[in-house]
Design a protein around this motif. Structure first.
Motif, PDB file in Angstrom:
ATOM      1  N   ARG A   1      -8.809   6.180  -1.967  1.00 15.42           N
ATOM      2  CA  ARG A   1      -8.293   7.154  -0.707  1.00 15.42           C
ATOM      3  C   ARG A   1      -6.605   7.091  -0.493  1.00 15.42           C
ATOM      4  NH1 ARG A   1     -10.739   5.549   3.859  1.00 15.42           N
ATOM      5  NH2 ARG A   1     -10.707   7.435   4.972  1.00 15.42           N
ATOM      6  N   HIS A   2      -5.895   8.149  -0.391  1.00 15.87           N
ATOM      7  CA  HIS A   2      -4.554   8.166  -0.616  1.00 15.87           C
ATOM      8  C   HIS A   2      -5.108   8.625   1.025  1.00 15.87           C
ATOM      9  CE1 HIS A   2      -3.282   7.433  -4.147  1.00 15.87           C
ATOM     10  NE2 HIS A   2      -3.677   6.729  -3.838  1.00 15.87           N
ATOM     11  N   ALA A   3      -3.722   8.026   1.952  1.00 20.17           N
ATOM     12  CA  ALA A   3      -3.229   9.125   3.334  1.00 20.17           C
ATOM     13  C   ALA A   3      -2.352   9.714   3.002  1.00 20.17           C
ATOM     14  CB  ALA A   3      -3.516   8.122   4.694  1.00 20.17           C
ATOM     15  N   HIS A   4      -2.031  10.795   3.791  1.00 25.47           N
ATOM     16  CA  HIS A   4      -1.022  11.457   3.568  1.00 25.47           C
ATOM     17  C   HIS A   4      -0.623  11.249   5.130  1.00 25.47           C
ATOM     18  CE1 HIS A   4      -1.106  13.588  -0.619  1.00 25.47           C
ATOM     19  NE2 HIS A   4      -2.085  12.742  -0.443  1.00 25.47           N
TER      20      HIS A   4
ATOM     21  N   ARG B   1       0.832  -1.465  -0.193  1.00 28.86           N
ATOM     22  CA  ARG B   1      -0.145  -0.100  -0.327  1.00 28.86           C
ATOM     23  C   ARG B   1       0.719   1.352   0.236  1.00 28.86           C
ATOM     24  NH1 ARG B   1      -5.251  -0.044  -0.292  1.00 28.86           N
ATOM     25  NH2 ARG B   1      -6.271  -2.157  -0.221  1.00 28.86           N
ATOM     26  N   LEU B   2       2.099   0.982  -0.093  1.00 27.03           N
ATOM     27  CA  LEU B   2       3.519   2.605   0.460  1.00 27.03           C
ATOM     28  C   LEU B   2       3.255   2.851  -1.118  1.00 27.03           C
ATOM     29  CD1 LEU B   2       5.433   3.914   2.079  1.00 27.03           C
ATOM     30  CD2 LEU B   2       6.887   2.475   1.705  1.00 27.03           C
ATOM     31  N   LEU B   3       3.087   3.757  -1.225  1.00 19.57           N
ATOM     32  CA  LEU B   3       2.808   4.236  -2.794  1.00 19.57           C
ATOM     33  C   LEU B   3       4.002   5.368  -3.652  1.00 19.57           C
ATOM     34  CD1 LEU B   3      -1.008   5.667  -3.180  1.00 19.57           C
ATOM     35  CD2 LEU B   3       0.858   3.647  -4.312  1.00 19.57           C
ATOM     36  N   SER B   4       4.437   6.312  -1.920  1.00 16.15           N
ATOM     37  CA  SER B   4       5.445   6.881  -1.921  1.00 16.15           C
ATOM     38  C   SER B   4       6.056   6.766  -0.595  1.00 16.15           C
ATOM     39  CB  SER B   4       4.931   8.522  -2.262  1.00 16.15           C
ATOM     40  OG  SER B   4       6.217   9.902  -1.731  1.00 16.15           O
ATOM     41  N   PHE B   5       7.408   7.305  -0.079  1.00 14.94           N
ATOM     42  CA  PHE B   5       8.456   7.651   1.017  1.00 14.94           C
ATOM     43  C   PHE B   5       9.460   8.700   0.775  1.00 14.94           C
ATOM     44  CE2 PHE B   5      11.512   6.115   3.733  1.00 14.94           C
ATOM     45  CZ  PHE B   5      10.592   6.105   4.951  1.00 14.94           C
ATOM     46  N   LYS B   6       9.724   9.448   2.192  1.00 15.94           N
ATOM     47  CA  LYS B   6      10.417  10.527   1.444  1.00 15.94           C
ATOM     48  C   LYS B   6      10.568  11.574   3.005  1.00 15.94           C
ATOM     49  CE  LYS B   6       8.416  12.447  -2.536  1.00 15.94           C
ATOM     50  NZ  LYS B   6       7.133  13.947  -3.307  1.00 15.94           N
ATOM     51  N   VAL B   7      11.888  11.640   2.820  1.00 19.32           N
ATOM     52  CA  VAL B   7      12.438  12.273   4.534  1.00 19.32           C
ATOM     53  C   VAL B   7      13.968  12.935   4.046  1.00 19.32           C
ATOM     54  CG1 VAL B   7      13.089   9.403   5.324  1.00 19.32           C
ATOM     55  CG2 VAL B   7      13.916  10.290   4.948  1.00 19.32           C
TER      56      VAL B   7
END
Length: 172
Positions: free
Chosen positions: A121-124, A87-93
């Motif tokens: 539905r996307h959770a930020h 389910r992880l669409l994007s990951f930035k640090v």
């Protein structure tokens, strides 16, 4: 080290994910020399800042420090402990401060917004890793698919048109 419980495959979709939802925290009780050495071997990153206390002090640090990517991986575990990895669409640090050996790290996440995009539905999610004294060491953001877009009811009027980005801006 504490680990968030793995979510059931169908329980996650049924969960009511709303702004303000807090992800289970991940706490690493102490970053040890052994932890750093094992990560250095696994990642093939043998930078002296992580392995040689004298070299780290020469560089202005109090001693050896954990790899930034190690701390980033802990933040990733917060997200994948809450939602299935698929389910992880994007990951930035962004890396903010070092984690000295001997310190503790607490990683947290909070849903800041839930939007409809691509028929889903996307959770930020806002993420943070902090040292034991509360100092922010890594900040991050993730976008997680949390379910299908609800079908409109037959008597619902159509919603407003989606806003267009201004001057090529994108929403993170």
């Amino acid at each position: 080290m504490t680990t968030p419980a793995a979510p059931a495959a169908d329980a996650f979709e049924l969960a009511a994910v709303l702004p303000g939802t807090e992800l289970p925290a991940l706490i690493l009780p102490e970053v040890t020399d052994g932890t750093v050495v094992r990560y250095a071997r696994a990642s093939r990153d043998d930078n002296p800042l992580h392995l040689d206390a004298a070299a780290a002090r020469e560089a202005g640090l109090p001693g050896t420090i954990a790899h930034g990517m190690f701390t980033m991986a802990l933040l990733g575990r917060v997200v994948t402990g809450w939602a299935p990895q698929s389910r992880l669409l994007s990951f930035k640090v962004s890396f903010v401060a070092p984690v000295p050996v001997g310190d503790v790290v607490t990683c947290t996440g909070t849903v800041t917004d839930v939007v409809e995009a691509d028929d889903e539905r996307h959770a930020h999610v806002r993420l943070a890793a902090r040292r034991g004294d509360g100092t922010l060491v890594v900040r991050g953001r993730a976008v997680v698919a949390v379910g299908e877009r609800p079908a409109p009811l037959a008597d619902d009027p159509p919603g407003p048109a989606p806003e267009e980005p201004v001057d090529g801006a994108t929403r993170d």
